[in-house]
Design a protein around this motif. Structure first.
Motif, PDB file in Angstrom:
ATOM      1  N   VAL A 119      49.373  74.999  18.942  1.00 40.46           N
ATOM      2  CA  VAL A 119      48.690  73.901  18.775  1.00 40.46           C
ATOM      3  C   VAL A 119      49.015  73.132  17.420  1.00 40.46           C
ATOM      4  N   PRO A 120      49.624  72.154  17.413  1.00 42.75           N
ATOM      5  CA  PRO A 120      50.111  71.081  18.320  1.00 42.75           C
ATOM      6  C   PRO A 120      51.602  70.989  18.788  1.00 42.75           C
ATOM      7  N   ASP A 121      52.258  72.173  18.478  1.00 45.89           N
ATOM      8  CA  ASP A 121      53.661  72.063  18.634  1.00 45.89           C
ATOM      9  C   ASP A 121      54.153  73.515  19.199  1.00 45.89           C
ATOM     10  N   PRO A 122      54.008  73.543  20.629  1.00 45.03           N
ATOM     11  CA  PRO A 122      54.209  74.914  21.022  1.00 45.03           C
ATOM     12  C   PRO A 122      55.879  75.623  20.840  1.00 45.03           C
ATOM     13  N   MET A 123      56.683  74.644  20.986  1.00 47.88           N
ATOM     14  CA  MET A 123      58.078  75.254  20.867  1.00 47.88           C
ATOM     15  C   MET A 123      58.387  75.734  19.247  1.00 47.88           C
ATOM     16  N   ALA A 124      57.696  74.837  18.342  1.00 50.67           N
ATOM     17  CA  ALA A 124      57.961  75.308  16.964  1.00 50.67           C
ATOM     18  C   ALA A 124      57.393  76.859  16.886  1.00 50.67           C
ATOM     19  N   TYR A 125      56.180  76.867  17.498  1.00 51.99           N
ATOM     20  CA  TYR A 125      55.395  78.162  17.403  1.00 51.99           C
ATOM     21  C   TYR A 125      56.158  79.148  18.220  1.00 51.99           C
ATOM     22  N   GLY A 161      41.989  72.226  19.848  1.00 49.65           N
ATOM     23  CA  GLY A 161      41.853  73.144  18.646  1.00 49.65           C
ATOM     24  C   GLY A 161      42.847  74.182  18.463  1.00 49.65           C
ATOM     25  N   LEU A 162      42.856  74.441  17.146  1.00 48.61           N
ATOM     26  CA  LEU A 162      44.023  75.553  16.909  1.00 48.61           C
ATOM     27  C   LEU A 162      43.734  76.993  17.514  1.00 48.61           C
ATOM     28  N   ARG A 163      42.673  77.047  18.181  1.00 51.19           N
ATOM     29  CA  ARG A 163      42.415  78.411  18.968  1.00 51.19           C
ATOM     30  C   ARG A 163      42.529  78.284  20.413  1.00 51.19           C
ATOM     31  N   ASP A 164      42.735  76.979  20.757  1.00 52.61           N
ATOM     32  CA  ASP A 164      42.536  76.792  22.217  1.00 52.61           C
ATOM     33  C   ASP A 164      43.871  77.076  22.865  1.00 52.61           C
ATOM     34  N   HIS A 165      43.956  78.454  22.940  1.00 54.27           N
ATOM     35  CA  HIS A 165      45.330  78.966  23.555  1.00 54.27           C
ATOM     36  C   HIS A 165      45.279  80.281  23.952  1.00 54.27           C
TER      37      HIS A 165
END
Length: 295
Positions: free
Chosen positions: A150-156, A236-240
């Motif tokens: 979050v917010p960039d799933p592809m970069a992660y 949120g940054l942990r919402d995954h």
């Protein structure tokens, strides 16, 4: 000489630097003492008193040349660091002994930056700025580790899966489709790409799932490598989370329970069997109807 990079993990500065020169006394490359000693000089200029690591000298004196320890005093207490050099680079790890959880001291705590008192934390940030500026001036590239999709799933996703040679060449691991995500040649058009109800999963599509407590959740899914999908369900940054394709499904949330007991059917079936065995038929009828609704 290999690519020279550095990155920060909590309070540890990790430097990747190899000389490519063989050691005289043993197998392997000679550590980059120049980079190691220059960083120690930067810390000395920042007010740190530096010497040999007494723990290493006591227990493993033969390794003493590769290790250093230092501290800088602040009104809130001392900021410590331990440093080590090795054939592929070096590591400098900061810690404090004022607010600790581990019985062996703050060096062994998790979340060391979070535990630092304010003034010690500021001293750490100042030292880090000096070291970062020094490394960048010498041509090192900083690697920024993404902690969340979050917010960039592809970069992660790329940061997690791309190897060093792909990052160096500006390419991506896996065959990609027009949307930039792995295509069917990697994920497979069947099995790994089908949800619980055998519906094809597309990158960025919405799926529902249940938590380990049975709560119904909704998110967008990405990735699919080895049948595991990255699910983002909030801002949120942990919402995954990561879930198997067979845990994902489509539904109308108005027509399904917001929460299901994780072992609801088994629990009802066990209670129904017990009710029949004890000839509690009124209870058995109720449990039978509940089991039908659960199904």
């Amino acid at each position: 000489m290999t690519e020279r990079t550095f990155r920060l993990h909590d309070t540890s500065l990790l430097v990747s630097a190899s000389t490519g020169e063989p050691r005289r006394d043993r197998v392997g490359d000679r550590p980059d003492y120049e980079t190691f000693n220059r960083l120690l000089s930067v810390l000395a200029d920042a007010g740190f008193a530096i010497g040999r690591d007494p723990q290493i000298e006591k227990n493993w004196p033969i390794l003493g040349r590769y290790h250093r320890e230092g501290k800088r005093s602040t009104p809130a207490g001392d900021l410590w660091f331990s440093a080590e050099t090795y054939p592929t680079g070096c590591r400098i790890e900061f810690f404090q002994q004022v607010v600790t959880v581990n019985s062996n001291g703050g060096k062994y705590d998790f979340d060391r930056r979070q535990k630092m008192p304010y003034l010690i934390g500021k001293a750490f940030e100042a030292a880090l700025r000096r070291m970062r500026a020094h490394l960048i001036e010498r041509g090192f590239a900083e690697e920024v580790k993404l902690e969340s999709p979050v917010p960039d799933p592809m970069a992660y996703f790329n940061a997690k899966w791309n190897m060093e040679h792909e990052r160096r060449n500006g390419t991506n691991r896996f065959q990609r489709g027009p949307d930039g995500w792995p295509d069917d040649t990697v994920i497979g058009s069947h099995g790994n790409r089908l949800d619980r109800d055998k519906v094809r999963i597309e990158h960025g599509s919405v799926r529902y799932f249940r938590t380990h407590r049975g709560h119904l959740m909704r998110g967008r899914v990405y990735g699919g490598i080895n049948g595991m999908w990255m699910v983002i369900y909030g801002p949120g940054l942990r919402d995954h989370t990561h879930l198997s394709c067979c845990e994902l499904f489509l539904c109308d949330p108005r027509e399904v329970p917001r929460r299901l007991h994780p072992r609801g059917k088994a629990r009802l079936q066990k209670a129904l069997t017990a009710a029949v065995e004890t000839e509690n038929y009124e209870r058995a009828i109720v449990l039978r109807d509940q089991l039908k609704r659960a199904a």
